[in-house]
Write a protein that holds these residues in place. Structure first.
Motif, PDB file in Angstrom:
ATOM      1  N   PHE A 210       1.756 115.995  90.121  1.00 34.10           N
ATOM      2  CA  PHE A 210       2.974 116.277  90.878  1.00 34.10           C
ATOM      3  C   PHE A 210       4.245 115.841  90.136  1.00 34.10           C
ATOM      4  N   ASP A 211       4.104 115.526  88.854  1.00 34.96           N
ATOM      5  CA  ASP A 211       5.237 115.159  88.002  1.00 34.96           C
ATOM      6  C   ASP A 211       6.091 114.061  88.633  1.00 34.96           C
ATOM      7  N   LEU A 212       5.445 112.983  89.039  1.00 31.80           N
ATOM      8  CA  LEU A 212       6.156 111.884  89.687  1.00 31.80           C
ATOM      9  C   LEU A 212       6.529 110.748  88.743  1.00 31.80           C
ATOM     10  N   ALA A 213       6.060 110.777  87.508  1.00 40.55           N
ATOM     11  CA  ALA A 213       6.329 109.659  86.592  1.00 40.55           C
ATOM     12  C   ALA A 213       7.808 109.282  86.532  1.00 40.55           C
ATOM     13  N   PRO A 214       8.738 110.258  86.436  1.00 38.89           N
ATOM     14  CA  PRO A 214      10.159 109.872  86.373  1.00 38.89           C
ATOM     15  C   PRO A 214      10.689 109.260  87.672  1.00 38.89           C
ATOM     16  N   LEU A 215       9.930 109.360  88.750  1.00 35.06           N
ATOM     17  CA  LEU A 215      10.394 108.871  90.050  1.00 35.06           C
ATOM     18  C   LEU A 215       9.796 107.532  90.458  1.00 35.06           C
ATOM     19  N   LEU A 216       8.771 107.081  89.762  1.00 30.69           N
ATOM     20  CA  LEU A 216       8.002 105.917  90.210  1.00 30.69           C
ATOM     21  C   LEU A 216       8.852 104.668  90.426  1.00 30.69           C
ATOM     22  N   ASN A 217       9.859 104.450  89.608  1.00 25.52           N
ATOM     23  CA  ASN A 217      10.674 103.242  89.728  1.00 25.52           C
ATOM     24  C   ASN A 217      11.943 103.450  90.544  1.00 25.52           C
ATOM     25  N   LYS A 218      12.092 104.625  91.126  1.00 29.85           N
ATOM     26  CA  LYS A 218      13.246 104.887  91.988  1.00 29.85           C
ATOM     27  C   LYS A 218      12.916 104.492  93.415  1.00 29.85           C
ATOM     28  N   ARG A 219      13.949 104.011  94.122  1.00 30.15           N
ATOM     29  CA  ARG A 219      13.738 103.720  95.534  1.00 30.15           C
ATOM     30  C   ARG A 219      13.594 105.049  96.279  1.00 30.15           C
ATOM     31  N   TYR A 220      12.692 105.057  97.244  1.00 30.89           N
ATOM     32  CA  TYR A 220      12.402 106.287  97.990  1.00 30.89           C
ATOM     33  C   TYR A 220      13.663 106.881  98.605  1.00 30.89           C
ATOM     34  N   MET A 221      14.556 106.039  99.106  1.00 30.36           N
ATOM     35  CA  MET A 221      15.771 106.526  99.760  1.00 30.36           C
ATOM     36  C   MET A 221      16.718 107.244  98.798  1.00 30.36           C
ATOM     37  N   GLU A 222      16.537 107.077  97.489  1.00 33.46           N
ATOM     38  CA  GLU A 222      17.395 107.703  96.489  1.00 33.46           C
ATOM     39  C   GLU A 222      16.918 109.101  96.085  1.00 33.46           C
ATOM     40  N   LEU A 223      15.773 109.515  96.581  1.00 35.98           N
ATOM     41  CA  LEU A 223      15.186 110.788  96.170  1.00 35.98           C
ATOM     42  C   LEU A 223      15.791 111.959  96.934  1.00 35.98           C
ATOM     43  N   SER A 224      15.720 113.130  96.319  1.00 34.97           N
ATOM     44  CA  SER A 224      16.116 114.364  97.011  1.00 34.97           C
ATOM     45  C   SER A 224      15.034 114.723  98.021  1.00 34.97           C
ATOM     46  N   ALA A 225      15.332 115.658  98.889  1.00 35.13           N
ATOM     47  CA  ALA A 225      14.348 116.093  99.893  1.00 35.13           C
ATOM     48  C   ALA A 225      13.089 116.633  99.225  1.00 35.13           C
ATOM     49  N   GLY A 226      13.242 117.412  98.166  1.00 33.38           N
ATOM     50  CA  GLY A 226      12.079 117.966  97.471  1.00 33.38           C
ATOM     51  C   GLY A 226      11.242 116.889  96.811  1.00 33.38           C
ATOM     52  N   GLN A 227      11.892 115.889  96.234  1.00 30.87           N
ATOM     53  CA  GLN A 227      11.162 114.783  95.616  1.00 30.87           C
ATOM     54  C   GLN A 227      10.406 113.979  96.676  1.00 30.87           C
ATOM     55  N   LYS A 228      11.045 113.744  97.820  1.00 32.80           N
ATOM     56  CA  LYS A 228      10.378 113.025  98.904  1.00 32.80           C
ATOM     57  C   LYS A 228       9.147 113.793  99.385  1.00 32.80           C
ATOM     58  N   THR A 229       9.264 115.104  99.448  1.00 40.83           N
ATOM     59  CA  THR A 229       8.130 115.935  99.869  1.00 40.83           C
ATOM     60  C   THR A 229       6.969 115.751  98.907  1.00 40.83           C
ATOM     61  N   ARG A 230       7.245 115.779  97.606  1.00 41.86           N
ATOM     62  CA  ARG A 230       6.170 115.592  96.611  1.00 41.86           C
ATOM     63  C   ARG A 230       5.510 114.226  96.760  1.00 41.86           C
ATOM     64  N   VAL A 231       6.304 113.198  96.975  1.00 43.57           N
ATOM     65  CA  VAL A 231       5.758 111.853  97.157  1.00 43.57           C
ATOM     66  C   VAL A 231       4.903 111.789  98.420  1.00 43.57           C
ATOM     67  N   ASN A 232       5.369 112.407  99.507  1.00 42.00           N
ATOM     68  CA  ASN A 232       4.592 112.424 100.759  1.00 42.00           C
ATOM     69  C   ASN A 232       3.268 113.156 100.580  1.00 42.00           C
ATOM     70  N   ILE A 233       3.278 114.226  99.814  1.00 41.31           N
ATOM     71  CA  ILE A 233       2.023 114.960  99.569  1.00 41.31           C
ATOM     72  C   ILE A 233       1.058 114.073  98.790  1.00 41.31           C
ATOM     73  N   VAL A 234       1.553 113.387  97.763  1.00 36.93           N
ATOM     74  CA  VAL A 234       0.699 112.476  96.999  1.00 36.93           C
ATOM     75  C   VAL A 234       0.146 111.388  97.917  1.00 36.93           C
ATOM     76  N   LYS A 235       0.988 110.810  98.763  1.00 40.15           N
ATOM     77  CA  LYS A 235       0.530 109.786  99.710  1.00 40.15           C
ATOM     78  C   LYS A 235      -0.598 110.340 100.590  1.00 40.15           C
ATOM     79  N   SER A 236      -0.469 111.586 100.994  1.00 38.06           N
ATOM     80  CA  SER A 236      -1.478 112.153 101.887  1.00 38.06           C
ATOM     81  C   SER A 236      -2.804 112.432 101.172  1.00 38.06           C
ATOM     82  N   PHE A 237      -2.775 112.546  99.856  1.00 42.14           N
ATOM     83  CA  PHE A 237      -4.005 112.779  99.095  1.00 42.14           C
ATOM     84  C   PHE A 237      -4.726 111.473  98.707  1.00 42.14           C
TER      85      PHE A 237
END
Length: 151
Positions: free
Chosen positions: A122-149
């Motif tokens: 899900f190409d999350l490596a560039p986001l791993l050290n970012k706070r969740y609240m700083e993400l765009s809606a699309g990035q948050k969606t990708r993180v939520n999908i990963v969490k669900s898997f």
């Protein structure tokens, strides 16, 4: 024969005189992805709440992996998950911290090993050290999908 992950039979939910879910039945075989579509007020959220054990059905049965959901709730909840545009994770901690916390909540013994393939997919490596609240809606969606898997 393909394994059945979820079997819903004659599911009903009423609130007083109002029938929010009216006798629905369906089967989800292993490997299939399901989405609920319908107009506002069709009972989608109520159905999902019943499938997650947030709300009890008025009638009907829910079986996961051949087991009655309400008799084996703890075991089942360790194996199922849910993603929605309305899910939110902890905003003040990083994406990595969120994923690790949820991995431990789901009883995963090696979170780093479990999370790594999803980070790549899900190409999350560039986001791993970012706070969740700083993400765009699309990035948050990708993180939520990963969490669900994770589980």
């Amino acid at each position: 024969m393909q394994e059945v992950v979820l079997e819903v039979s004659k599911l009903v939910k009423t609130f007083g005189e109002f029938r929010a879910v009216d006798d629905i039945s369906f089967v989800v075989p292993r490997g299939k992805i399901v989405g609920f579509l319908g107009p506002n007020g069709a009972g989608k959220t109520t159905t999902i709440h019943m499938l997650l054990g947030i709300t009890s059905p008025t009638a009907g049965t829910i079986r996961y992996f051949g087991k009655d959901f309400f008799q084996h709730k703890r075991d089942v909840l360790q194996r199922i998950n849910f993603a929605s545009a309305f899910n939110t994770l902890q905003g003040k901690i990083t994406v990595w911290e969120n994923l690790v916390v949820f991995a431990y909540m789901y009883g995963i013994h090696s979170p780093k090993k479990k999370i790594a393939p999803f980070v790549e997919a899900f190409d999350l490596a560039p986001l791993l050290n970012k706070r969740y609240m700083e993400l765009s809606a699309g990035q948050k969606t990708r993180v939520n999908i990963v969490k669900s898997f994770l589980n």
